[in-house]
Design an enzyme around this catalytic site. Structure first.
Site, PDB file in Angstrom:
ATOM      1  N   CYS A 472       0.816  -1.226   0.000  1.00 30.58           N
ATOM      2  CA  CYS A 472       0.000   0.000   0.000  1.00 30.58           C
ATOM      3  C   CYS A 472       0.849   1.276   0.000  1.00 30.58           C
ATOM      4  O   CYS A 472       0.528   2.245  -0.696  1.00 30.58           O
ATOM      5  CB  CYS A 472      -0.975   0.004   1.178  1.00 30.58           C
ATOM      6  SG  CYS A 472      -0.246  -0.352   2.777  1.00 30.58           S
ATOM      7  N   ASP A 596      -7.729   5.275  -1.271  1.00 29.26           N
ATOM      8  CA  ASP A 596      -7.305   4.027  -0.617  1.00 29.26           C
ATOM      9  C   ASP A 596      -6.583   3.109  -1.607  1.00 29.26           C
ATOM     10  O   ASP A 596      -7.184   2.629  -2.575  1.00 29.26           O
ATOM     11  CB  ASP A 596      -8.538   3.315  -0.051  1.00 29.26           C
ATOM     12  CG  ASP A 596      -8.177   2.232   0.950  1.00 29.26           C
ATOM     13  OD1 ASP A 596      -7.038   1.730   0.885  1.00 29.26           O
ATOM     14  OD2 ASP A 596      -9.034   1.898   1.791  1.00 29.26           O
ATOM     15  N   HIS A 598      -5.668   0.121  -1.119  1.00 34.92           N
ATOM     16  CA  HIS A 598      -5.954  -1.289  -0.847  1.00 34.92           C
ATOM     17  C   HIS A 598      -7.017  -1.872  -1.784  1.00 34.92           C
ATOM     18  O   HIS A 598      -7.334  -3.059  -1.693  1.00 34.92           O
ATOM     19  CB  HIS A 598      -6.417  -1.458   0.615  1.00 34.92           C
ATOM     20  CG  HIS A 598      -5.405  -0.984   1.615  1.00 34.92           C
ATOM     21  ND1 HIS A 598      -5.414   0.299   2.106  1.00 34.92           N
ATOM     22  CD2 HIS A 598      -4.354  -1.609   2.195  1.00 34.92           C
ATOM     23  CE1 HIS A 598      -4.411   0.443   2.973  1.00 34.92           C
ATOM     24  NE2 HIS A 598      -3.752  -0.703   3.038  1.00 34.92           N
TER      25      HIS A 598
END
Length: 645
Positions: A472, A596, A598
Site C-alpha cells: 500500500c 485508498d 488497498h
C-alpha cells in the site's frame, strides 16, 4: 456644464487585480477593443524601469509579444500611501505613454478613455479614476463581473495562423558590413508582401470533430481592409450569415451549439485557422510562355537563409467580419512576430542563428492566453531559460514554485481540446483524478482544502502484480510521483516496487536482500525515494494516535493551499493517500479525503467511489466511530514543491 463622467464605471473581470500585496510598483491594466470601454480583463506587472519610471520601450516590445491581438493596454494601477488623485494622474500619464508605443497610429491621445487606479500600500480599497483627455480625470465606481470566463468566451473566439518562411539573403563577399542593410531591406519587402493585393487567406474551423464545421472560405488581399480602425468596424449579426465571403463574420466558423453544459475557457474556445498564401498567378487575355528572368551578380556573393516559424494567436468577438479579423489581427500579428524574430537574429546573422519557437499558454488566474517566444538553443533547465520564465512569472503574478510556463504546459492546437498532448501519459490506462465528482464530506460550515493538479490512482494488483497485504505505501508513493509527473516537475517514470526497493538499497538504507522482497515501507523510506529520484524534500508529521489527527487539520489545510501535493498517511502496516481536508475551525469538526490503495478491483470510477475507496472520512462519524484508530501511531509525509519555474 455637462459632466462627461456621470454614470461612468469601470468593469473588472479578473479576480486578482493586485498581483503583489504591499509592494510598490506599477501594473498595466489590459482590456479589449471588442468590450465596452473601461473593461479590465487582466493586469500585468511593469518589470522594466529606467531610474524611477517605466522603461516604456522595453515594456511595449514585450507586451506586444505577450498579448494576443485583440487585447490592449487601457490603463495603469499604481501603489501609493497617500494623495490618490496625484498618483492617479501618474498612472494615467504612464498608461497613455505606453499606449502610444503599443498601439502606434491607432492611439488617439486626446480622446481615448484611460483608467488610472490607485491601490493603498496598506491594503485598503482600490480607487479608480478615468481620464477622457490628457488633462482631466475623475473618480468613478467599479463593478466586478461574476462569471468572467463566460463574459469573454461566450462572445469571443481564437484565430490562429502558422506561417513558415525562408528568407534568402544575398550579400557581397568583400563587403560583409553591408549584410545588415541588405537584411533590413529584405525584411521590409516581406512586410510589404503581407499587404499585397495578390495575397490570399484560407479561413477554416480548427475543430475538425463536429459535423457542424462549414467549408473553408478564401479571402483575397484586394478585399482586406487595412485602414479602418477596429473601434470603427461594424460588427455583424451572428445569426444572419451571408454566403458572400466578404460578409461573413467569425461566428460562421463557431459551433452554434455545444453538448452538455458548456465550459468557458481558452482551452474550450471556438478556434479558427487562417492560412496565408501568395497567389503569383494572374489571369491573362492571351496565352504566353513562362518567362524566366536572370539577374547576374556584379561581384562574388554568398547566400544566407534565415528560417522563420511564425505562429500567431488572436482574440476576436464572433461578430467581427472575417476580413477585418485577418487584416486587423492576423496580419499585424504576423508582422510584429516577424520583426521580433528578425531583430533577434540580426546580431548573429553570420553566426549560429537562435532557434526561436512560439508557444501559447493559458496559465491559471489569467483569463486569456499569452504568447511567448522561447530560444530552443538553451535547454529548459539552463539558467537563461529559467530567467526568462522567472520574468514572465513576475509579470503575470504567477507563483515561482510551479512550472506553469514550461513547454509541456503549452496549448497544443493539433489536438481536439487545445491541450498539449502529455508524453508522461502515453500508454497509460490508469484512472486520473478519482476524487472529482464525489459527494460532499458532511462537515457543516467547513472550509475545503484539496490537492492542486492531477494524479493517477495506483492500488493493489495493478499491472498483474500481486502486492496485496504489503504494497500500500508503494502504491501511495506511485500516486505521489504521478502527481509530480503530471505537473511537469519531472519526466522520471513512475517506479515499480522493485525499482523503489533498488533505490533504497543504492542509498544504503536497505540491505541488498531487500530488493525483490515483500517488506513494508513507511514515510521515511518514501521521503528517501522522493529525494533520490525527484530531488523533492518532504516534511514528516508524527501523531501518537488517530485521535490527535484533527489537531493537525490547520497544518494540513495550509499544506494543500500552499503546496498542493498529495500526502501519504501511514499507521502500523496500513498506508493511505490523503487528497484533501474539510475543516470547521470553530467547531473542530473535520473530514479527510482518502484515496485508498488497498482496492483490488477493476479501474471503474463508479465502483471505486461507491465502494468508499475514494471519499471523505469523518474524524468522528455520527456513530462515534473514527476511520483512524486511536491506538495507532501515524506518520504523515508532506512532499514539498521544488522551487522551480
Amino acid at each position: 456644464m455637462e459632466n462627461v463622467y456621470e454614470n461612468t464605471s469601470v468593469r473588472v473581470l479578473c479576480s486578482k487585480l493586485v498581483l503583489y500585496k504591499n509592494e510598490p510598483g506599477l501594473q498595466w491594466l489590459i482590456g479589449s477593443p471588442f468590450f465596452p470601454p473601461l473593461t479590465v480583463v487582466s493586469t500585468l506587472r511593469c518589470i522594466h524601469t529606467d531610474a524611477s519610471s517605466p522603461d516604456y520601450h522595453r515594456e511595449s516590445e514585450e507586451l506586444r509579444t505577450l498579448l494576443l491581438k485583440g487585447f490592449e493596454v487601457i490603463g495603469a494601477l499604481i501603489f501609493a500611501n497617500s494623495d490618490a488623485e496625484k498618483n492617479a494622474g501618474k498612472a494615467i500619464a504612464a498608461a497613455r505613454r505606453l499606449r502610444k508605443l503599443f498601439c502606434g497610429e491607432r492611439e488617439k491621445m486626446d480622446s481615448q478613455q484611460v483608467i488610472g487606479a490607485v491601490a493603498d500600500l496598506n491594503g485598503g480599497d482600490i480607487k479608480f479614476f478615468v481620464s477622457e483627455s490628457s488633462k482631466s480625470f475623475e473618480c468613478v465606481n467599479v463593478l466586478y463581473e461574476d462569471d468572467p470566463e463566460k463574459y469573454i468566451w461566450e462572445r469571443g473566439c481564437l484565430l490562429r495562423c502558422e506561417l513558415p518562411l525562408k528568407l534568402p539573403i544575398y550579400y557581397p563577399v568583400n563587403k560583409p558590413s553591408d549584410l545588415e542593410k541588405i537584411f533590413q531591406r529584405a525584411t521590409e519587402a516581406v512586410v510589404a508582401k503581407f499587404k499585397d493585393p495578390k495575397i490570399a487567406c484560407m479561413v477554416e474551423a480548427l475543430r475538425k470533430t463536429s459535423a457542424e464545421v462549414p467549408q473553408p472560405v478564401i479571402l483575397r488581399g484586394v478585399d482586406l481592409d487595412f485602414d479602418t480602425d477596429l473601434s470603427n468596424v461594424k460588427l455583424l449579426d451572428e445569426r444572419a450569415q451571408n454566403s458572400d465571403a466578404d460578409s461573413l463574420s467569425c461566428s460562421h466558423f463557431c459551433l452554434e451549439s455545444k453538448k452538455g453544459s458548456p465550459v468557458y475557457s481558452a482551452e474550450h474556445a471556438d478556434r479558427i485557422q487562417v492560412s496565408v498564401l501568395l497567389n503569383r498567378s494572374v489571369n491573362s487575355e492571351k496565352s504566353t510562355a513562362p518567362i524566366a528572368e536572370y539577374f547576374p551578380a556584379l561581384e562574388e556573393a554568398r547566400v544566407l537563409v534565415v528560417d522563420y516559424k511564425l505562429e500567431v494567436l488572436c482574440y476576436a468577438v464572433k461578430g467581427l467580419p472575417l476580413r477585418h479579423a485577418v487584416s486587423k489581427l492576423i496580419i499585424p500579428g504576423l508582422v510584429d512576430q516577424f520583426n521580433l524574430v528578425g531583430n533577434t537574429v540580426l546580431p548573429n546573422l553570420l553566426a549560429q542563428h537562435p532557434q526561436l519557437h512560439t508557444y501559447h499558454f493559458s496559465p491559471p488566474g489569467v483569463l486569456h492566453p499569452i504568447t511567448v517566444v522561447y530560444e530552443l538553443n538553451y535547454g529548459e533547465t539552463e539558467m537563461k531559460q529559467v530567467e526568462v520564465r522567472k520574468s514572465l512569472h513576475l509579470r503575470l503574478g504567477l507563483p515561482f514554485d510551479r512550472p506553469l510556463l514550461r513547454i509541456a504546459n503549452a496549448l497544443d492546437f493539433s489536438t481536439g481540446d487545445g491541450i498539449r498532448s502529455d508524453p508522461t501519459r502515453k500508454g497509460s490506462t490508469l484512472l486520473k483524478d478519482v476524487h472529482l465528482g464525489i459527494p460532499s464530506s458532511g462537515v457543516s460550515g467547513g472550509s475545503v482544502s484539496m490537492v492542486q493538479g492531477s494524479y493517477e490512482y495506483y492500488h493493489y494488483l495493478q499491472e498483474a502484480f500481486n502486492d496485496s497485504g504489503w504494497g500500500c505505501a508503494y502504491r501511495s508513493l506511485q500516486t505521489i510521483i504521478s502527481w509530480f509527473r503530471l505537473q511537469h516537475y519531472t519526466s522520471v517514470e513512475v517506479p515499480s516496487h522493485r525499482e523503489i526497493q533498488q533505490t533504497l538499497v543504492e542509498i544504503g538504507d536497505k540491505d541488498p536482500s531487500f530488493t525483490g522482497s515483500r517488506e513494508w515501507i513507511g514515510a521515511i523510506e518514501l521521503s528517501f525515494v522522493l529525494d533520490k529520484l525527484l530531488g523533492v524534500s518532504c516534511k514528516v508529521i508524527n501523531v501518537r494516535s488517530g485521535a490527535e489527527l484533527p489537531e493537525k487539520c490547520r497544518e494540513l489545510a495550509s499544506h494543500f493551499e500552499n503546496q498542493g501535493t498529495p500526502i501519504m498517511i501511514g499507521g502500523g502496516v496500513l498506508a493511505y493517500t490523503l487528497l484533501g481536508i474539510d475543516y470547521n475551525e470553530a467547531s473542530g469538526d473535520c473530514a479527510f479525503l482518502i484515496l485508498d490503495p488497498h482496492y483490488t478491483g477493476n479501474d471503474e470510477h463508479k465502483k471505486i467511489v461507491n465502494g468508499g475507496w475514494c471519499g471523505w472520512k469523518k474524524a468522528v462519524d455520527s456513530r462515534g466511530k473514527s476511520f483512524f484508530l486511536h491506538d495507532k501511531f501515524y506518520n504523515l509525509l508532506l512532499p514539498q514543491r521544488p522551487d522551480m519555474v
